[in-house]
Design an enzyme around this catalytic site. Structure first.
Site, PDB file in Angstrom:
ATOM      1  N   GLY A 106       0.810  -1.207   0.000  1.00 49.99           N
ATOM      2  CA  GLY A 106       0.000   0.000   0.000  1.00 49.99           C
ATOM      3  C   GLY A 106       0.843   1.257   0.000  1.00 49.99           C
ATOM      4  O   GLY A 106       1.913   1.323  -0.614  1.00 49.99           O
ATOM      5  N   SER A 107       0.388   2.253   0.709  1.00 50.60           N
ATOM      6  CA  SER A 107       1.010   3.577   0.639  1.00 50.60           C
ATOM      7  C   SER A 107       2.386   3.663   1.277  1.00 50.60           C
ATOM      8  O   SER A 107       3.079   4.671   1.106  1.00 50.60           O
ATOM      9  CB  SER A 107       0.090   4.617   1.272  1.00 50.60           C
ATOM     10  OG  SER A 107      -1.079   4.774   0.484  1.00 50.60           O
ATOM     11  N   THR A 108       2.813   2.644   2.036  1.00 51.74           N
ATOM     12  CA  THR A 108       4.184   2.683   2.549  1.00 51.74           C
ATOM     13  C   THR A 108       5.188   2.668   1.400  1.00 51.74           C
ATOM     14  O   THR A 108       6.304   3.172   1.539  1.00 51.74           O
ATOM     15  CB  THR A 108       4.466   1.502   3.499  1.00 51.74           C
ATOM     16  OG1 THR A 108       4.268   0.272   2.811  1.00 51.74           O
ATOM     17  CG2 THR A 108       3.564   1.568   4.723  1.00 51.74           C
ATOM     18  N   PHE A 109       4.778   2.113   0.245  1.00 49.07           N
ATOM     19  CA  PHE A 109       5.672   2.056  -0.912  1.00 49.07           C
ATOM     20  C   PHE A 109       5.898   3.445  -1.511  1.00 49.07           C
ATOM     21  O   PHE A 109       6.835   3.648  -2.287  1.00 49.07           O
ATOM     22  CB  PHE A 109       5.106   1.117  -1.976  1.00 49.07           C
ATOM     23  CG  PHE A 109       6.060   0.829  -3.107  1.00 49.07           C
ATOM     24  CD1 PHE A 109       7.136  -0.041  -2.924  1.00 49.07           C
ATOM     25  CD2 PHE A 109       5.904   1.424  -4.348  1.00 49.07           C
ATOM     26  CE1 PHE A 109       8.025  -0.303  -3.960  1.00 49.07           C
ATOM     27  CE2 PHE A 109       6.787   1.162  -5.384  1.00 49.07           C
ATOM     28  CZ  PHE A 109       7.851   0.297  -5.188  1.00 49.07           C
ATOM     29  N   LYS A 110       5.089   4.407  -1.150  1.00 50.28           N
ATOM     30  CA  LYS A 110       5.259   5.767  -1.662  1.00 50.28           C
ATOM     31  C   LYS A 110       6.615   6.344  -1.274  1.00 50.28           C
ATOM     32  O   LYS A 110       7.135   7.232  -1.956  1.00 50.28           O
ATOM     33  CB  LYS A 110       4.125   6.668  -1.157  1.00 50.28           C
ATOM     34  CG  LYS A 110       2.768   6.310  -1.771  1.00 50.28           C
ATOM     35  CD  LYS A 110       1.627   7.077  -1.124  1.00 50.28           C
ATOM     36  CE  LYS A 110       0.285   6.687  -1.748  1.00 50.28           C
ATOM     37  NZ  LYS A 110      -0.870   7.320  -1.077  1.00 50.28           N
TER      38      LYS A 110
END
Length: 485
Positions: free
Chosen positions: A213-217
């Site tokens: 999810g958004s941790t990959f941002k």
């Protein structure tokens, strides 16, 4: 001698010769293979003929050996706080192949490792006294993660960014390795564990890659800064909200429709977790550049040993631009383990350098002499420049100070983090995964820690599932334990 007897004699001699050849072949060429065969009962008898060496956590042994009362195996393995450390130790069973550290260091722990032998042991072919495995695990951090996860299904990892030492490896639900040690009772326990739909034998911290999810941002932001697409985390991006995925009519929106995500800076986009910004950023960079940055952090590494072999975290290839956009928010075919996302935060916290993560500090002989020191062998590599790391640290601090990660605030420490709520199932039909990755630095002692937590399932209502609501409190507990004076 008549012709018939002569032929029979020759045939008999050929049979004897063939038997001698076969016996010689078995003795000199196949002997070791037969000796090492997992079904050779003699191996189990030898292994459990004496107490095994131990696995050490925080200066204390969390394993032991106890005499048996029946059978030809004299000892069996025992565990202290077995459920707490199962994801670290694994199990050594009289009935099943050992796992985790028990499996990797079998020879050391049962005394057959050649490094343990003295000259006298070699001359007499006697088994040496077993050695010990000294881990990097911090018992306080381990327990903090275990208790904070509680009955939630998930995994957590903590790493010291400066040294690469893994301070905690927790998988929930866990199991008691002691239930598998005795051959007389292991079968029943094994059937129960393998039939359990919650899969307690799976190490979710190291061996369960899920959409991050958004941790990959954080990875996408690192790629954009390193590539020069944006000069700083405070430069405005060109990001319409909503963002139409290229080649489609599908509009990508944000969880908070009122968030200031139109043309947001990287700092603001991380603070509010703006999907439109990072989806377009991934397309602007192109999949090759995002993949290259992901691989620098450790994605697509199929030989990540800590020393347990971690499952590969994946950044895909050969995508359409619309799919590349989705990878920018940690979806499509992107997967990561908690170990991998802890490595991302560790590299950012350590000025852009990633020290090789490892959960064994040393292996020793029975007298405590060091046979191998893994702390001294831990190498490091530059993932991003110190400038990029400093900017990402600052932006991650904003996330925790006033953004989507406020539940991770730790008094007396500087904390930076990133939340993630990853879709699960077709059309997000199942309960999402809640992620949080962060680093913490004590304002007084200078201690540092990087953590990552994923919660796969909890008792929370679907509307309450979020990285900040479920995963950040676990990360906070781990950071507090690691940074305490």
């Amino acid at each position: 001698m008549n012709k018939t007897i002569r032929r029979a004699s020759v045939f008999a001699l050929l049979l004897v010769f063939a038997l001698l050849v076969r016996a010689t072949w078995v003795q000199f060429y196949e002997g070791q293979a037969l000796a090492d065969d997992k079904d050779n009962r003699r191996n189990a008898i030898l292994t459990y003929s004496a107490p095994l060496g131990n696995i050490i956590v925080g200066g204390r042994s969390v394993t032991g050996s106890a005499p048996t009362t029946t059978g030809d195996l004299k000892y069996k393995r025992t565990y202290t706080d077995g459920e707490l450390y199962a994801a670290v130790t694994g199990y050594a069973s009289q009935a099943y192949a050992p796992t985790q550290l028990e499996g990797i260091y079998t020879d050391l722990l049962n005394g057959t490792d050649s490094r343990l032998k003295s000259v006298m042991d070699t001359l007499t072919n006697q088994r040496a006294d077993p050695g010990n495995v000294v881990t990097t695990i911090d018992p306080d951090v381990q327990k903090a993660a275990f208790d904070a996860l509680g009955d939630k299904k998930g995994g957590a990892v903590a790493i010291d960014p400066k040294t690469g030492k893994i301070l905690a490896v927790v998988s929930s639900p866990s199991y008691d390795p002691s239930s598998l040690t005795d051959a007389n009772t292991a079968g029943t326990a094994w059937q129960k564990l393998t039939a359990d739909p919650e899969k307690p034998l799976v190490n979710r911290a190291l061996r369960q890659p899920l959409p991050p999810g958004s941790t990959f941002k954080l990875v996408v932001a690192a790629a954009a800064l390193e590539d020069g697409l944006y000069s700083s985390v405070d430069e405005k991006t060109a990001s319409p909200d909503p963002y139409t995925l290229p080649g489609t009519t599908r509009e990508l929106t944000n969880e908070n429709p009122n968030a200031p995500c139109t043309n947001a800076t990287i700092r603001t986009a991380l603070e509010y977790s703006c999907n439109n910004v990072f989806a377009k950023m991934a397309v602007q960079l192109g999949q090759d550049k995002v993949k290259a940055m992901a691989e620098k952090f450790g994605f697509n590494d199929d030989k990540l040993d800590v020393p347990v072999r971690a499952y590969t975290s994946v950044y895909p290839s050969d995508m359409y631009p619309s799919q590349t956009a989705l990878t920018g928010i940690g979806q499509f075919d992107v997967t990561a383990t908690p170990l991998q996302m802890a490595m991302v935060s560790a590299a950012i916290a350590n000025g852009g350098k990633l020290v090789s993560p490892h959960m064994v500090s040393q292996i020793t002989n029975s007298g405590g002499d060091v046979l191998q020191d893994y702390d001294d062998e831990a190498g490091s590599k530059e993932i991003v420049s110190s400038s990029t790391a400093e900017q990402l640290q600052s932006a991650m601090q904003t996330v925790v100070d006033q953004g989507t990660g406020t539940n991770a605030q730790v008094p007396g420490a500087t904390v930076g983090g990133k939340t993630g709520t990853a879709q699960h199932g077709e059309n997000n039909s199942q309960v999402p995964y809640a992620w949080f990755t962060s680093y913490g630095k004590s304002d007084s002692s200078g201690r540092e820690v990087a953590v990552a937590v994923v919660v796969e399932q909890s008792n929370a209502a679907r509307s309450e599932v979020s990285g900040n609501g479920l995963a950040a409190p676990v990360a906070k507990a781990m950071m507090e334990a690691a940074l305490k004076d």
